[in-house]
Every structure is written in structure tokens, then in C-alpha cells.
Write an enzyme that holds these catalytic residues in place. Structure first.
Site, PDB file in Angstrom:
ATOM      1  N   ASP A  58       4.026  -2.551  -4.820  1.00 24.27           N
ATOM      2  CA  ASP A  58       3.918  -3.727  -4.472  1.00 24.27           C
ATOM      3  C   ASP A  58       4.592  -4.568  -4.381  1.00 24.27           C
ATOM      4  OD1 ASP A  58       3.447  -2.876  -0.899  1.00 24.27           O
ATOM      5  OD2 ASP A  58       3.593  -4.908  -1.680  1.00 24.27           O
ATOM      6  N   LYS A  62       6.572   7.265   5.693  1.00 26.27           N
ATOM      7  CA  LYS A  62       6.700   6.294   7.377  1.00 26.27           C
ATOM      8  C   LYS A  62       7.937   5.766   7.538  1.00 26.27           C
ATOM      9  CE  LYS A  62       4.509   2.219   7.589  1.00 26.27           C
ATOM     10  NZ  LYS A  62       3.719   1.328   7.624  1.00 26.27           N
ATOM     11  N   ASP A  99       9.644  -5.518  -7.165  1.00 25.12           N
ATOM     12  CA  ASP A  99      10.284  -4.803  -6.160  1.00 25.12           C
ATOM     13  C   ASP A  99      10.945  -3.811  -6.607  1.00 25.12           C
ATOM     14  OD1 ASP A  99      12.302  -4.190  -4.107  1.00 25.12           O
ATOM     15  OD2 ASP A  99      13.166  -5.824  -4.053  1.00 25.12           O
ATOM     16  N   GLY A 156      -3.938  -1.394  -0.076  1.00 24.29           N
ATOM     17  CA  GLY A 156      -4.524  -0.411  -1.216  1.00 24.29           C
ATOM     18  C   GLY A 156      -5.376   0.834  -0.773  1.00 24.29           C
ATOM     19  N   TRP A 160      -4.392   3.767   0.510  1.00 21.60           N
ATOM     20  CA  TRP A 160      -3.589   5.266   0.393  1.00 21.60           C
ATOM     21  C   TRP A 160      -3.879   5.412  -1.157  1.00 21.60           C
ATOM     22  CZ3 TRP A 160       1.561   6.643   2.352  1.00 21.60           C
ATOM     23  CH2 TRP A 160       1.299   6.618   3.895  1.00 21.60           C
TER      24      TRP A 160
END
EC number: 2.1.1.166
Length: 210
Positions: A80, A161, A96, A60, A62
Site C-alpha cells: 500500500d 474491487k 506505489d 490490513g 484482508w
């Protein structure tokens, strides 16, 4: 290097890591927040009043940073597979996001309005085998890109990322197909030996708007 030796090295680095110490002092849940902070400070891509989606948000940090940046007039939607302890001001959806029902629920939380920023710090469960881990990571990046394309405003930002390796160049080109501006960043908080980098894409090309 054995797994045992690798774990010991990680623990030594973790204990002495200035970003770990700074995160604890500042009340952030993870050192990873400093990767986001560095690029925000440079590119100014999260602003007061923005709507933000944070994919792969656990634990958490970010989302903590994002809600500070957008303020009370903004919105942060965190997602998440893992549960996250509540964060003031954050709308959290566990599940998901590759499943249609979860994706639709994400869009419902935005009240079907376009968002300004999509963040993704997602990484697959690591096996230690690059030939397995990198393709899994690239697949998740492609799915995050798909959400960004469908949910961003024309001037929105996608920050993700990505691990360098097979498929990296192709993913960068995919982002350049959809966005006018794409830059690659290696924040100081990202360990030197890590193959991770962060891609920031901005301004969806008119022909690609969903």
C-alpha cells in the site's frame, strides 16, 4: 444531500453496522474483511500453503484474513502507499505499485516465484464526482490486472474491487480475455447503495501466460 449530512449518515451507519461490530470483536482492522470472507467461503480460492499478494492492503484486514487462510506454510505480501501497522507473518512493502521499482520489489519478495492469489481492494482518493472517480478506479484495476497476469500461476486467482460505471464492462471483458472463469460478486458487507462489486477471475488462458 450536503457533505455534512452525508457524513452524519455515514457515522450513524458505521456505529450501528454489524460488520463493524463483528470486526472489532474478532480483532480485524476493517469491516471490509467480511467481503473477502464471504467470497472465500463460497469459492474456496485461498488455501493453506498459498502465496498471496494483497494490493491496496491498508489498514490490513484482508491480509489478516489471508495469513490465517494460508497458514505458516504460505506467504502473504501486502502493499500500500500508506503505512500499515505490523501484522504477524505478513511481508509488507510500502510504496506505489504503479512504479517499476515497487513492482520489482514485490516480485523480489516472492523470490521470483509465481503466486496463487492476487487480491486488490484498491480505491482512489474519492472526490465525490463519479466522472472523475470511476476512471481513476478503472485505471488502478487495469494495473492490478497486469500484475495478476504477470505474477499468477496458471491456476491462480485474481480478486478485485471494481466500481460499476463507465469502463466496467470493458474491464470485465479484459479479464475474460485472460482468464477462463470470471464471476461477479456483491458481498453482503458491501453497502447496497455502493457501486462496488468484486470480480473473481481464475485460470489464466495458456496463450496469455507471461
Amino acid at each position: 444531500m450536503s457533505k455534512k449530512d452525508s457524513s452524519r449518515r455515514w457515522m450513524r451507519e458505521h456505529i450501528n453496522d454489524k460488520f463493524v461490530k463483528n470486526a472489532k470483536k474478532a480483532g480485524y482492522r476493517s469491516r471490509a474483511v467480511y467481503k473477502l470472507i464471504e467470497v472465500i467461503n463460497k469459492e474456496k480460492f485461498i488455501k493453506p500453503g498459498n502465496k498471496v499478494i494483497d494490493l491496496g492492503a491498508a489498514p490490513g484486514s484482508w491480509s489478516q484474513m489471508a495469513i490465517k487462510a494460508v497458514g505458516k506454510s504460505g506467504q502473504v505480501i501486502a502493499n500500500d502507499i500508506l503505512n500499515i501497522k505490523p501484522i504477524d507473518g505478513i511481508d509488507f512493502l510500502q510504496g506505489d505499485f504503479t512504479e517499476n521499482s515497487v513492482y520489482e520489489a514485490l516480485l523480489n519478495l516472492t523470490m521470483n516465484q509465481k503466486v496463487n492469489v492476487v487480491l486488490s481492494d484498491i480505491a482512489p482518493n474519492i472526490s465525490g464526482q463519479p466522472s472523475v472517480d470511476i476512471p481513476k478506479s478503472m485505471y488502478l484495476c487495469e494495473l492490478a490486472l497486469d500484475i495478476a497476469i504477470k505474477s499468477l500461476t496458471p491456476s491462480g486467482y485474481f480478486f478485485v474491487k471494481v466500481f460499476q460505471g463507465d469502463g466496467f464492462d470493458m474491464f470485465v471483458e479484459s479479464c475474460r480475455t485472460y482468464f477462463s472463469y470470471v464471476t461477479i460478486h456483491k458481498p453482503k458487507a458491501s453497502r447496497t447503495r455502493s457501486k462496488e462489486v468484486y470480480l473473481l477471475a481464475n485460470k489464466l488462458k495458456p496463450a496469455k501466460l507471461m
